[in-house]
Design a protein around this motif. Sequence first.
Motif, PDB file in Angstrom:
ATOM      1  N   TYR A 185       4.816  -9.038  -9.165  1.00 18.83           N
ATOM      2  CA  TYR A 185       5.113 -10.227  -8.351  1.00 18.83           C
ATOM      3  C   TYR A 185       6.404 -10.050  -7.557  1.00 18.83           C
ATOM      4  O   TYR A 185       6.487 -10.428  -6.388  1.00 18.83           O
ATOM      5  CB  TYR A 185       5.201 -11.477  -9.227  1.00 18.83           C
ATOM      6  CG  TYR A 185       4.004 -12.375  -9.055  1.00 18.83           C
ATOM      7  CD1 TYR A 185       3.770 -12.996  -7.824  1.00 18.83           C
ATOM      8  CD2 TYR A 185       3.101 -12.601 -10.081  1.00 18.83           C
ATOM      9  CE1 TYR A 185       2.667 -13.802  -7.635  1.00 18.83           C
ATOM     10  CE2 TYR A 185       1.991 -13.403  -9.909  1.00 18.83           C
ATOM     11  CZ  TYR A 185       1.779 -14.003  -8.679  1.00 18.83           C
ATOM     12  OH  TYR A 185       0.691 -14.795  -8.488  1.00 18.83           O
ATOM     13  N   ILE A 226       5.683  -8.111  -4.574  1.00 18.03           N
ATOM     14  CA  ILE A 226       5.072  -8.928  -3.516  1.00 18.03           C
ATOM     15  C   ILE A 226       6.149  -9.697  -2.747  1.00 18.03           C
ATOM     16  O   ILE A 226       6.116  -9.795  -1.532  1.00 18.03           O
ATOM     17  CB  ILE A 226       4.034  -9.912  -4.115  1.00 18.03           C
ATOM     18  CG1 ILE A 226       2.827  -9.133  -4.653  1.00 18.03           C
ATOM     19  CG2 ILE A 226       3.584 -10.928  -3.071  1.00 18.03           C
ATOM     20  CD1 ILE A 226       1.723 -10.004  -5.222  1.00 18.03           C
ATOM     21  N   GLN A 277       3.185  -3.508  -1.225  1.00 24.11           N
ATOM     22  CA  GLN A 277       1.851  -3.446  -1.823  1.00 24.11           C
ATOM     23  C   GLN A 277       2.028  -3.199  -3.323  1.00 24.11           C
ATOM     24  O   GLN A 277       2.930  -2.456  -3.721  1.00 24.11           O
ATOM     25  CB  GLN A 277       1.029  -2.302  -1.222  1.00 24.11           C
ATOM     26  CG  GLN A 277       0.836  -2.403   0.280  1.00 24.11           C
ATOM     27  CD  GLN A 277       0.034  -3.625   0.670  1.00 24.11           C
ATOM     28  OE1 GLN A 277      -0.921  -4.007   0.004  1.00 24.11           O
ATOM     29  NE2 GLN A 277       0.446  -4.270   1.754  1.00 24.11           N
ATOM     30  N   VAL A 278       1.173  -3.799  -4.134  1.00 24.63           N
ATOM     31  CA  VAL A 278       1.310  -3.615  -5.587  1.00 24.63           C
ATOM     32  C   VAL A 278      -0.064  -3.429  -6.235  1.00 24.63           C
ATOM     33  O   VAL A 278      -1.073  -3.911  -5.725  1.00 24.63           O
ATOM     34  CB  VAL A 278       2.003  -4.821  -6.272  1.00 24.63           C
ATOM     35  CG1 VAL A 278       3.414  -4.994  -5.779  1.00 24.63           C
ATOM     36  CG2 VAL A 278       1.215  -6.107  -6.079  1.00 24.63           C
ATOM     37  N   LYS A 331       6.335 -18.120  -9.002  1.00 25.31           N
ATOM     38  CA  LYS A 331       4.942 -18.030  -8.549  1.00 25.31           C
ATOM     39  C   LYS A 331       3.990 -17.698  -9.697  1.00 25.31           C
ATOM     40  O   LYS A 331       2.856 -18.175  -9.743  1.00 25.31           O
ATOM     41  CB  LYS A 331       4.834 -16.934  -7.481  1.00 25.31           C
ATOM     42  CG  LYS A 331       4.323 -17.565  -6.215  1.00 25.31           C
ATOM     43  CD  LYS A 331       4.079 -16.698  -5.090  1.00 25.31           C
ATOM     44  CE  LYS A 331       2.810 -17.274  -4.435  1.00 25.31           C
ATOM     45  NZ  LYS A 331       2.446 -16.682  -3.220  1.00 25.31           N
ATOM     46  N   ASP A 348       0.017 -17.037   1.894  1.00 26.49           N
ATOM     47  CA  ASP A 348      -0.265 -17.348   0.501  1.00 26.49           C
ATOM     48  C   ASP A 348      -0.901 -16.162  -0.204  1.00 26.49           C
ATOM     49  O   ASP A 348      -2.089 -16.160  -0.507  1.00 26.49           O
ATOM     50  CB  ASP A 348      -1.146 -18.597   0.397  1.00 26.49           C
ATOM     51  CG  ASP A 348      -1.147 -19.138  -1.025  1.00 26.49           C
ATOM     52  OD1 ASP A 348      -0.178 -18.856  -1.749  1.00 26.49           O
ATOM     53  OD2 ASP A 348      -2.121 -19.817  -1.389  1.00 26.49           O
ATOM     54  N   PHE A 349      -0.096 -15.142  -0.440  1.00 27.44           N
ATOM     55  CA  PHE A 349      -0.587 -14.008  -1.195  1.00 27.44           C
ATOM     56  C   PHE A 349      -0.444 -14.281  -2.680  1.00 27.44           C
ATOM     57  O   PHE A 349       0.575 -14.795  -3.122  1.00 27.44           O
ATOM     58  CB  PHE A 349       0.210 -12.743  -0.849  1.00 27.44           C
ATOM     59  CG  PHE A 349      -0.271 -12.098   0.405  1.00 27.44           C
ATOM     60  CD1 PHE A 349      -1.559 -11.587   0.486  1.00 27.44           C
ATOM     61  CD2 PHE A 349       0.566 -11.981   1.494  1.00 27.44           C
ATOM     62  CE1 PHE A 349      -2.004 -10.983   1.645  1.00 27.44           C
ATOM     63  CE2 PHE A 349       0.132 -11.376   2.656  1.00 27.44           C
ATOM     64  CZ  PHE A 349      -1.161 -10.873   2.723  1.00 27.44           C
ATOM     65  N   VAL A 350      -1.458 -13.948  -3.429  1.00 28.78           N
ATOM     66  CA  VAL A 350      -1.354 -14.128  -4.869  1.00 28.78           C
ATOM     67  C   VAL A 350      -1.737 -12.833  -5.560  1.00 28.78           C
ATOM     68  O   VAL A 350      -2.400 -11.973  -4.982  1.00 28.78           O
ATOM     69  CB  VAL A 350      -2.258 -15.271  -5.371  1.00 28.78           C
ATOM     70  CG1 VAL A 350      -1.572 -16.596  -5.223  1.00 28.78           C
ATOM     71  CG2 VAL A 350      -3.595 -15.269  -4.669  1.00 28.78           C
ATOM     72  N   LEU A 351      -1.274 -12.701  -6.784  1.00 29.02           N
ATOM     73  CA  LEU A 351      -1.577 -11.530  -7.591  1.00 29.02           C
ATOM     74  C   LEU A 351      -2.687 -11.927  -8.552  1.00 29.02           C
ATOM     75  O   LEU A 351      -2.484 -12.796  -9.394  1.00 29.02           O
ATOM     76  CB  LEU A 351      -0.313 -11.122  -8.357  1.00 29.02           C
ATOM     77  CG  LEU A 351      -0.354  -9.817  -9.147  1.00 29.02           C
ATOM     78  CD1 LEU A 351      -0.422  -8.632  -8.200  1.00 29.02           C
ATOM     79  CD2 LEU A 351       0.885  -9.693 -10.020  1.00 29.02           C
ATOM     80  N   LYS A 398      -2.593  -7.609  -4.727  1.00 23.95           N
ATOM     81  CA  LYS A 398      -2.220  -8.701  -3.833  1.00 23.95           C
ATOM     82  C   LYS A 398      -3.471  -9.156  -3.083  1.00 23.95           C
ATOM     83  O   LYS A 398      -4.192  -8.331  -2.529  1.00 23.95           O
ATOM     84  CB  LYS A 398      -1.191  -8.145  -2.857  1.00 23.95           C
ATOM     85  CG  LYS A 398      -0.474  -9.145  -2.036  1.00 23.95           C
ATOM     86  CD  LYS A 398       0.851  -8.554  -1.578  1.00 23.95           C
ATOM     87  CE  LYS A 398       0.715  -7.834  -0.252  1.00 23.95           C
ATOM     88  NZ  LYS A 398       2.018  -7.534   0.345  1.00 23.95           N
TER      89      LYS A 398
END
Lengths: 181, 378
Positions: A24, A27, A32-33, A153, B7-10, B185
Motif C-alpha cells: 500500500y 501505491i 507498481q506493486v 487506506k 481510486d486505486f486499491v490493492l 493495484k
Amino acid sequence: MTEEIIISGFGGQGVLSMGKILAYAGIMEDKQVSWMPAYGPEQRGGTANVTVIVSDDMISSPIVSHYDTAIVLNQPSLEKFEPQVKPGGTIIYDGHSIIQPPKRDDIYIYRIDAMEEAARTGNSKVFNMLVLGGFLKVRPIATVEDVVRGLHKALPERHHKLIPMNEEAIRRGMKIIRKMN
Amino acid sequence: MDNKEKDFVLLKGNEVIAKAAIRYGYDGFFGYPITPQSEVLETLAADKPWETTGMVVLQAESELASINMLYGAGCTGKLVFTSSSSPGVALMQEGISYMSACEIPGVIVSVGRGGPGLGTIQPGQADYHQAVYGGGNGDYRTIVLAPNSVQEMGDCMGKAAKLTFKWRVPVIVLSDGMIGQMMEKVELPPFTPRRTEEEIGQQCPWATNGIGLKHRKYNFMSSLEFDPQTMEDRNQKMADKYRQIEAEEVDYELYKVNEDTEYLIVAYGISSRVSMKAVDLLCEAGVKIGMLRPKTLWPFPNKAISQLSERIKSILCVEQCEGQMINDVRLATEGQATVYHSGRSGGMVSSPTDVVEDFKRMARENLSKNWPKGYWMK
C-alpha cells in the motif's frame, strides 16, 4: 527502481499484513506493486511467507527466484532464503527468533531485536511494524508518511485509532535496527 | 490525472472478481466455497450487493446445485455467474453442456489448482482441457477468457457479460490460484445499473421469463430432443455460431515480437507473467525471443501462431501442467515449427529462471548443429 522482497516467518507474526502495508505504501508512492502469498493450510505457528515487489515499471512475474531483500523472522526462513538473496542484497533478521545468524559476506546483514522490543513495551502486536520500520530505514523505498497514508487506506475505519501506535512502532523500528557486517 | 488521486486499491484477484461483478451489473451469483477461490463468495457476502444493486448472492449446497441454479437463472435472461476451482468445475460439466444445448448465457469463473482428483490447493493450469474442450457431452464449445493480472480478472467479468449475451454461449473465465490469491493495484470499473425487466424483455426475446407473453408465443427450453433430424439441425445452427465466434472473437497479445524474432513463447495466465520476465532476461542476453499470449483460449489464436511459425525457429509453450495447450499450439503451427513444453504441475509454479533453463535446453536440442556458443549468455 525495482525492489523484490521476501518476508518470511511463522504464521501469526504479521508477515502477510506487513507485506500488504508495504505494498500500500508503494501505491502511495505511485509505484507498481505485487503481493504474492504462499497460501495454504497455514495457521498460527506454521510457516508463512509473502513476496512483495515494488517497482517504477510494470511488474512482469510476481514470482522471482532471487530477492533484493529477505526479511526473515524464524530460523527455517533464514535457511531457505539466505541463498536466494542477490549478491549485494540485504537480509534483515529478528535477533530473538534467529539462533544461527546469516553467514554470507556478499550481502548486507541487519539485525533488529523487534521481538524483544515488542515484549519490553508489552505490545506484541506491533512486532511486524517494528520490523517494517527497520526495513524502511535500510531500504527507504517509501516514507513513513506513505505508510501511514497506506494504513488509512488498508484498514477499516474502526481500526484507524490504532494508526498512531503503529506509526510510533515504525519510527522505533528505524532506531533499533543494527548493521551486523 | 495524478495516480494518487485515482481510486486505486490493492486487491486479490478473487476479490476483484466479486467487486467487478457487482459493478458490471450482474444479477446473481450461485457458488460453493473451495480454495483457492473462496474469496469470491466471501467478498460478495461482505459487500452485501443485495442491499445496494439488488444482486442475489446464494451459497448453494454443492457445485452441482450452483451450476443448475445458473442454468435456471440464465433461462430468464438474467446475467448470472458462478465460481469454483478445479474439482468443483469438474462437477459443473454436465450443467455447462445442458446450458450450451439450450444456448443459455452464464459466466463460470474457474480458478485452477493442482490436480487431478482433489489434487492440491496450490495454483495449477491443468484445467485447460476441461475449460477449452469441456468435460460435458455433446457438440458444444464455450468461450474461454484467460486473465493474467488482477486488473484483468475484473475486466474479464465485463467482457464475459457482453460475450455471453452476444452469442448465447456460456463463458468460462479460466484463471489460476496465483492470480486469484495475489494482490495488485486495481482500478475498479464504474457502476453499471442492472438491466430492468423491460430491457431484458427487449434484449432477450428467447428467455423463459413470462415477459411480453401478450405479444409472443411461449418460450420453451430443453436439451432433450427425440427427433434426430431436429437435433442435427440444432447442432448445425450452433456449429455455424461457433465458426462465427472463431472468426470474430479471437484475442491475443504480443510481447517483444518483431521482424527479427527467432523464438516464441506461448503462454497464458500466470505462466505468461513468469514468461514475460524470462523473455526480458533472454532479450538482455541477446536472444531474439518474444511471447504470444492468448487472451481467449477458445477461440484460439490459430492464425497468428500459424503466421509467426512460418518464420521462427521453434516455440516454447509454457503452462503449469504436463502439457495441454501445447497440443493446440502444435495444431496452430501446421507443422511449420517445433513446439517444446515448459512448466511444472501439481501445484508447483515455474520461476522465470526455470523458463530460461527450459529455453536453453530447447535451443540446444533444436540447434545443436549451428548454435553459436555463449549466444544467450552475456
